[in-house]
Design an enzyme around this catalytic site. Structure first.
Site, PDB file in Angstrom:
ATOM      1  N   SER A 141       0.846  -1.197   0.000  1.00 17.05           N
ATOM      2  CA  SER A 141       0.000   0.000   0.000  1.00 17.05           C
ATOM      3  C   SER A 141       0.875   1.238   0.000  1.00 17.05           C
ATOM      4  CB  SER A 141      -0.898   0.028   1.237  1.00 17.05           C
ATOM      5  OG  SER A 141      -1.541   1.291   1.382  1.00 17.05           O
ATOM      6  N   TYR A 155      -3.239  -0.113   9.836  1.00 15.17           N
ATOM      7  CA  TYR A 155      -3.127  -0.529   8.443  1.00 15.17           C
ATOM      8  C   TYR A 155      -1.723  -0.271   7.905  1.00 15.17           C
ATOM      9  CZ  TYR A 155      -4.205  -0.973   3.476  1.00 15.17           C
ATOM     10  OH  TYR A 155      -4.209  -1.350   2.150  1.00 15.17           O
TER      11      TYR A 155
END
Length: 246
Positions: A141, A155
């Site tokens: 990501s 995250y």
């Protein structure tokens, strides 16, 4: 095209979004492809139908990567169904965003189980079965490289862990001719993060190009990394983020 002719691939979380696009692109390049899903059986069947329409073999496997036994079994079942395994794409992931104080222990366990432990176990299982020239491509990501605001602690941590894992895999498996790479998507138009969603203008503004990407743009990078042209690319982080981290 057909750069992956005869190859066997597994894409975790391949029933929708980026994973579905990757699975279809690998099939376009000539690979037989298995995809895992948790709840999206209909979507997984649709992906398989697209793969089979191209004359390739497609397989849908239900597997919850939060469960250690499923992470291992998904690779084993894919290898059995396809008759081998040359490419693993670790795409399955979950995200829990919110203030640090609101993150529960359950959130931590779930995110790390899927995004880190599941990737480790699937990669280890696949590496034991891959021939020379195998590929392990993991989807990270843009938040592993840049966290532009609050709410992304858990995250971002889970995706940043994949950097160390990928580099270590490259070192450990390089002698066997198996490459490990990491792809960091930026804001990508999917049903989980639509380009017309309420946060889309702010996310687009964080990129250099001023727009969302599409899943096919990530899939193109994965297809390259899975093929022979990327034989000298390993241990690397590659961004498909529109300049998010620039």
């Amino acid at each position: 095209m057909n750069a992956l002719n005869g190859k066997k691939a597994l894409v975790t979380g391949g029933s929708r979004g980026i994973g579905a696009a990757i699975a279809v692109r690998l099939a376009q390049e000539g690979a037989d492809v298995a995809v895992t899903y948790v709840q999206g059986e209909e979507g997984a069947r649709e992906v398989v139908a697209k793969i089979e329409a191209m004359g390739r073999r497609g397989v849908a496997l239900r597997a919850d990567l939060a469960l250690a036994e499923d992470a291992v079994a998904s690779v084993e079942r894919a290898e059995q169904a396809l008759g081998g395994l040359d490419v693993l794409v670790n795409n399955a992931g979950v995200g829990v965003l919110g203030p640090l104080g609101d993150i529960t222990l359950g959130d931590v366990d779930r995110v790390l189980a899927v995004n880190v432990r599941g990737v480790f176990l699937a990669s280890r299982t696949a590496a034991a079965r891959m021939p020379h020239g195998g590929r392990i491509v993991t989807i990270g990501s843009c938040m592993a490289q840049r966290v532009p605001g609050p709410g992304g602690t858990l995250y971002a941590m889970s995706k940043a862990a994949l950097i160390g894992l990928t580099k270590a895999l490259a070192r450990e498996l390089g002698g066997r001719g198996i490459n490990a790479t990491l792809v960091h998507p930026g804001p990508i138009d999917t049903d989980m993060n639509p380009a017309d969603g309420p946060t889309a203008p702010a996310q687009s503004a964080l990129t250099s190009l001023g727009r969302y990407g599409v899943a096919q743009e990530v899939a193109s990078m994965v297809a390259y990394l899975a093929g022979a042209e990327a034989s000298y690319v390993t241990g690397a982080e590659l961004t498909v983020d529109g300049g998010y981290a620039a």
